[in-house]
Write a protein that holds these residues in place. Structure first.
Motif, PDB file in Angstrom:
ATOM      1  N   LEU A  92       0.833  -1.202   0.000  1.00  0.00           N
ATOM      2  CA  LEU A  92       0.000   0.000   0.000  1.00  0.00           C
ATOM      3  C   LEU A  92       0.867   1.252   0.000  1.00  0.00           C
ATOM      4  O   LEU A  92       1.903   1.308   0.661  1.00  0.00           O
ATOM      5  N   GLN A  93       0.409   2.247  -0.743  1.00  0.00           N
ATOM      6  CA  GLN A  93       1.142   3.499  -0.847  1.00  0.00           C
ATOM      7  C   GLN A  93       0.347   4.609  -0.148  1.00  0.00           C
ATOM      8  O   GLN A  93      -0.661   5.072  -0.675  1.00  0.00           O
ATOM      9  N   GLN A  94       0.773   4.990   1.048  1.00  0.00           N
ATOM     10  CA  GLN A  94       0.112   6.093   1.747  1.00  0.00           C
ATOM     11  C   GLN A  94       0.645   7.397   1.154  1.00  0.00           C
ATOM     12  O   GLN A  94       1.801   7.748   1.345  1.00  0.00           O
ATOM     13  N   THR A  95      -0.234   8.104   0.459  1.00  0.00           N
ATOM     14  CA  THR A  95       0.233   9.220  -0.365  1.00  0.00           C
ATOM     15  C   THR A  95       0.081  10.590   0.280  1.00  0.00           C
ATOM     16  O   THR A  95       0.826  11.503  -0.062  1.00  0.00           O
ATOM     17  N   GLN A  96      -0.884  10.758   1.180  1.00  0.00           N
ATOM     18  CA  GLN A  96      -1.095  12.101   1.739  1.00  0.00           C
ATOM     19  C   GLN A  96      -1.505  12.012   3.204  1.00  0.00           C
ATOM     20  O   GLN A  96      -2.454  11.309   3.557  1.00  0.00           O
ATOM     21  N   ALA A  97      -0.760  12.744   4.045  1.00  0.00           N
ATOM     22  CA  ALA A  97      -1.070  12.801   5.470  1.00  0.00           C
ATOM     23  C   ALA A  97      -1.892  14.043   5.759  1.00  0.00           C
ATOM     24  O   ALA A  97      -1.596  15.127   5.242  1.00  0.00           O
ATOM     25  N   LEU A  98      -2.914  13.892   6.566  1.00  0.00           N
ATOM     26  CA  LEU A  98      -3.733  15.019   7.020  1.00  0.00           C
ATOM     27  C   LEU A  98      -3.462  15.242   8.516  1.00  0.00           C
ATOM     28  O   LEU A  98      -3.207  14.290   9.251  1.00  0.00           O
ATOM     29  N   PRO A  99      -3.503  16.487   8.983  1.00  0.00           N
ATOM     30  CA  PRO A  99      -3.127  16.753  10.377  1.00  0.00           C
ATOM     31  C   PRO A  99      -4.155  16.297  11.408  1.00  0.00           C
ATOM     32  O   PRO A  99      -3.846  16.251  12.590  1.00  0.00           O
ATOM     33  N   HIS A 100      -5.367  15.971  10.964  1.00  0.00           N
ATOM     34  CA  HIS A 100      -6.422  15.659  11.933  1.00  0.00           C
ATOM     35  C   HIS A 100      -7.408  14.697  11.281  1.00  0.00           C
ATOM     36  O   HIS A 100      -7.665  14.753  10.085  1.00  0.00           O
ATOM     37  N   LEU A 101      -7.970  13.791  12.080  1.00  0.00           N
ATOM     38  CA  LEU A 101      -8.914  12.812  11.541  1.00  0.00           C
ATOM     39  C   LEU A 101     -10.128  13.485  10.916  1.00  0.00           C
ATOM     40  O   LEU A 101     -10.653  13.008   9.901  1.00  0.00           O
ATOM     41  N   TYR A 102     -10.566  14.587  11.494  1.00  0.00           N
ATOM     42  CA  TYR A 102     -11.720  15.289  10.927  1.00  0.00           C
ATOM     43  C   TYR A 102     -11.407  15.736   9.497  1.00  0.00           C
ATOM     44  O   TYR A 102     -12.228  15.574   8.590  1.00  0.00           O
ATOM     45  N   PHE A 103     -10.213  16.306   9.281  1.00  0.00           N
ATOM     46  CA  PHE A 103      -9.816  16.748   7.941  1.00  0.00           C
ATOM     47  C   PHE A 103      -9.663  15.548   7.000  1.00  0.00           C
ATOM     48  O   PHE A 103      -9.982  15.635   5.811  1.00  0.00           O
ATOM     49  N   LEU A 104      -9.157  14.444   7.545  1.00  0.00           N
ATOM     50  CA  LEU A 104      -8.991  13.239   6.736  1.00  0.00           C
ATOM     51  C   LEU A 104     -10.336  12.797   6.155  1.00  0.00           C
ATOM     52  O   LEU A 104     -10.445  12.511   4.956  1.00  0.00           O
ATOM     53  N   LEU A 105     -11.373  12.750   6.982  1.00  0.00           N
ATOM     54  CA  LEU A 105     -12.670  12.280   6.514  1.00  0.00           C
ATOM     55  C   LEU A 105     -13.333  13.284   5.583  1.00  0.00           C
ATOM     56  O   LEU A 105     -14.050  12.891   4.655  1.00  0.00           O
ATOM     57  N   GLU A 106     -13.103  14.564   5.824  1.00  0.00           N
ATOM     58  CA  GLU A 106     -13.631  15.569   4.890  1.00  0.00           C
ATOM     59  C   GLU A 106     -12.942  15.455   3.532  1.00  0.00           C
ATOM     60  O   GLU A 106     -13.583  15.622   2.485  1.00  0.00           O
ATOM     61  N   ALA A 107     -11.648  15.158   3.548  1.00  0.00           N
ATOM     62  CA  ALA A 107     -10.929  14.975   2.282  1.00  0.00           C
ATOM     63  C   ALA A 107     -11.475  13.763   1.533  1.00  0.00           C
ATOM     64  O   ALA A 107     -11.646  13.796   0.307  1.00  0.00           O
ATOM     65  N   ALA A 108     -11.759  12.700   2.266  1.00  0.00           N
ATOM     66  CA  ALA A 108     -12.341  11.519   1.617  1.00  0.00           C
ATOM     67  C   ALA A 108     -13.710  11.839   1.052  1.00  0.00           C
ATOM     68  O   ALA A 108     -14.043  11.441  -0.072  1.00  0.00           O
ATOM     69  N   ALA A 109     -14.536  12.578   1.815  1.00  0.00           N
ATOM     70  CA  ALA A 109     -15.877  12.936   1.352  1.00  0.00           C
ATOM     71  C   ALA A 109     -15.823  13.830   0.124  1.00  0.00           C
ATOM     72  O   ALA A 109     -16.739  13.821  -0.710  1.00  0.00           O
ATOM     73  N   ALA A 110     -14.726  14.598  -0.007  1.00  0.00           N
ATOM     74  CA  ALA A 110     -14.565  15.470  -1.174  1.00  0.00           C
ATOM     75  C   ALA A 110     -14.033  14.708  -2.389  1.00  0.00           C
ATOM     76  O   ALA A 110     -13.862  15.306  -3.464  1.00  0.00           O
ATOM     77  N   GLY A 111     -13.760  13.409  -2.239  1.00  0.00           N
ATOM     78  CA  GLY A 111     -13.306  12.600  -3.372  1.00  0.00           C
ATOM     79  C   GLY A 111     -11.828  12.677  -3.639  1.00  0.00           C
ATOM     80  O   GLY A 111     -11.377  12.377  -4.750  1.00  0.00           O
ATOM     81  N   LEU A 112     -11.021  13.058  -2.625  1.00  0.00           N
ATOM     82  CA  LEU A 112      -9.584  13.243  -2.837  1.00  0.00           C
ATOM     83  C   LEU A 112      -8.776  11.960  -2.668  1.00  0.00           C
ATOM     84  O   LEU A 112      -7.588  11.944  -2.975  1.00  0.00           O
ATOM     85  N   GLY A 113      -9.403  10.898  -2.183  1.00  0.00           N
ATOM     86  CA  GLY A 113      -8.672   9.657  -1.994  1.00  0.00           C
ATOM     87  C   GLY A 113      -9.448   8.722  -1.094  1.00  0.00           C
ATOM     88  O   GLY A 113     -10.597   8.978  -0.714  1.00  0.00           O
ATOM     89  N   VAL A 114      -8.813   7.615  -0.747  1.00  0.00           N
ATOM     90  CA  VAL A 114      -9.411   6.617   0.133  1.00  0.00           C
ATOM     91  C   VAL A 114      -8.813   6.802   1.518  1.00  0.00           C
ATOM     92  O   VAL A 114      -7.585   6.817   1.675  1.00  0.00           O
ATOM     93  N   ALA A 115      -9.654   6.953   2.516  1.00  0.00           N
ATOM     94  CA  ALA A 115      -9.199   7.180   3.892  1.00  0.00           C
ATOM     95  C   ALA A 115      -9.403   5.925   4.726  1.00  0.00           C
ATOM     96  O   ALA A 115     -10.208   5.052   4.381  1.00  0.00           O
ATOM     97  N   ILE A 116      -8.683   5.847   5.835  1.00  0.00           N
ATOM     98  CA  ILE A 116      -8.863   4.768   6.807  1.00  0.00           C
ATOM     99  C   ILE A 116      -9.477   5.391   8.058  1.00  0.00           C
ATOM    100  O   ILE A 116      -8.993   6.412   8.541  1.00  0.00           O
ATOM    101  N   ALA A 117     -10.571   4.787   8.576  1.00  0.00           N
ATOM    102  CA  ALA A 117     -11.316   5.464   9.635  1.00  0.00           C
ATOM    103  C   ALA A 117     -11.950   4.485  10.605  1.00  0.00           C
ATOM    104  O   ALA A 117     -12.306   3.357  10.224  1.00  0.00           O
ATOM    105  N   PRO A 118     -12.139   4.905  11.860  1.00  0.00           N
ATOM    106  CA  PRO A 118     -12.914   4.094  12.818  1.00  0.00           C
ATOM    107  C   PRO A 118     -14.382   4.060  12.418  1.00  0.00           C
ATOM    108  O   PRO A 118     -14.961   5.086  12.031  1.00  0.00           O
ATOM    109  N   GLN A 119     -14.985   2.895  12.489  1.00  0.00           N
ATOM    110  CA  GLN A 119     -16.351   2.717  12.008  1.00  0.00           C
ATOM    111  C   GLN A 119     -17.377   3.661  12.644  1.00  0.00           C
ATOM    112  O   GLN A 119     -18.191   4.259  11.916  1.00  0.00           O
ATOM    113  N   PRO A 120     -17.400   3.870  13.973  1.00  0.00           N
ATOM    114  CA  PRO A 120     -18.438   4.749  14.527  1.00  0.00           C
ATOM    115  C   PRO A 120     -18.369   6.183  13.999  1.00  0.00           C
ATOM    116  O   PRO A 120     -19.392   6.857  13.915  1.00  0.00           O
TER     117      PRO A 120
END
Length: 297
Positions: free
Chosen positions: A218-246
Motif C-alpha cells: 500500500l502506498q500512503q500518499t497524503q497525510a492530514l493533520p487531523h482525523l476530521y480533515f482526513l474524513l472531509e478529504a475523503a468525502a470530497a473525493g480526494l482519496g481513500v481514507a482509513i477510519a474508525p467505524q463509529p
C-alpha cells in the motif's frame, strides 16, 4: 482540638446504632459485623467514660442515664452529618460533568448524539472539552475523557472499556473509480491514493495485516493533520481514507461515504477514562450509555 478530645468514632457509630435500634443484634446486622464486635465497641466507650451505657432488661438492653444523654448527642451530631453529606452529594450531582475527547470524536460522534444523551441522562449536565492526545497529563482538568487507545493503561487511570475499535477504508461515491472499487477485492487499493492522519500512520498497515494484504504493497500518499480533515478529504473525493467505524457510521447511512471492504478490529478500544480514585456516581451511568450507543452504531 486533638484526636484525644473526641470519643472513638467507630465505637460511637456502633453505640448510636445499638441505642437507636435497642438491640446489639440489630446493630450488628445493620453494620454488617458480629454481635461480639458491637459489644466490644460499646465496651470501648464505657471504659473511656468510666460508666455503663446500657443495662440488661430481660433479653434486651436499655440505656442508662449517661447512655441516654450520649444517644441524644449522637442523634443530633449524626443527623447533622447525614444532612450535610446529602447536601454535598446533591451539589456534586448538579455540577457540570466535563468530558474531554478528541475533536474528531466530538464533532463526528458525540455532538450528533447530544440531544439523545440529554434526553436519556437528564441529570447529567455534560460540558464538552476538546482534548487531543496525550491525555495522561490532563485528566485532572476533566471529569473523564472519551478516547480511542490501546492497553496497557497508565497506573493512575480508572478505565471503562466500551467497545473494540474497528477500522476500514472509506471513499466518496464521487471518487473517480468508486463504482469499480465497490466490486473490487482489497488488492485494488494498491493503485489508489491512500489518505491517513500524521498522528496514526500505522492505521493502514494494521488494517492491511487484518485483511491478509501485505502492508508494504500500500502506498500512503497524503497525510492530514487531523482525523476530521482526513474524513472531509475523503468525502470530497480526494482519496481513500482509513477510519474508525463509529465516526463514519452516519456518513455511510447517508450515502456520503462508502465502505466497500468493511471494518476490522484493532488492538485498540473505545474507553472512558478518569483519574483513579474518582468516586463520581455519574461516571458508570455515562459509561453504560456510551457502551449502548457504540453497540447500536
Amino acid at each position: 482540638m486533638s484526636a484525644r478530645d473526641l470519643p472513638p468514632l467507630n465505637a460511637l457509630r456502633t453505640f448510636e446504632a445499638a441505642a437507636r435500634l435497642g438491640s446489639m443484634s440489630l446493630a450488628a446486622r445493620e453494620l454488617h459485623v458480629t454481635h461480639g464486635a458491637v459489644s466490644r465497641q460499646v465496651r470501648v466507650l464505657e471504659e473511656a467514660l468510666g460508666q455503663p451505657l446500657f443495662t440488661r432488661e430481660g433479653r434486651g438492653i436499655a440505656l442508662t442515664t449517661v447512655g441516654q444523654q450520649l444517644h441524644e448527642q449522637c442523634s443530633t451530631a449524626f443527623g447533622q452529618l447525614r444532612e450535610g453529606w446529602q447536601q454535598l452529594r446533591h451539589t456534586r450531582a448538579s455540577a457540570a460533568f466535563v468530558l474531554g475527547c478528541p475533536g474528531s470524536v466530538l464533532a463526528r460522534w458525540v455532538i450528533p448524539r447530544m440531544e439523545r444523551l440529554r434526553h436519556e441522562l437528564p441529570t447529567l449536565p455534560l460540558h464538552l472539552a476538546v482534548q487531543e492526545e496525550p491525555v495522561a497529563d490532563h485528566l485532572a482538568e476533566v471529569d473523564a475523557a472519551l478516547l480511542l487507545a490501546a492497553p496497557p493503561w497508565p497506573a493512575g487511570w480508572q478505565v471503562h472499556e466500551l467497545a473494540p475499535e474497528r477500522i476500514g477504508p472509506v471513499l466518496s461515491p464521487r471518487y473517480p473509480g468508486a463504482e469499480r472499487l465497490r466490486e473490487s477485492p482489497v488488492s485494488a487499493l494498491r493503485d489508489e491514493p491512500l489518505l491517513y492522519t500524521a498522528s496514526r500512520p500505522q492505521a493502514w498497515p494494521e488494517w492491511a495485516r487484518a485483511t491478509g494484504l501485505p502492508p508494504a504493497s500500500l502506498q500512503q500518499t497524503q497525510a492530514l493533520p487531523h482525523l476530521y480533515f482526513l474524513l472531509e478529504a475523503a468525502a470530497a473525493g480526494l482519496g481513500v481514507a482509513i477510519a474508525p467505524q463509529p465516526l463514519v457510521a452516519d456518513d455511510l447511512a447517508d450515502g456520503r461515504l462508502l465502505a466497500p471492504w468493511g471494518f476490522h478490529p484493532t488492538s485498540a478500544c473505545w474507553a472512558l477514562v478518569s483519574a483513579r480514585g474518582s468516586e463520581d456516581p455519574r461516571l458508570p451511568a455515562l459509561a453504560r450509555w456510551l457502551r449502548g450507543e457504540l453497540a447500536a452504531t
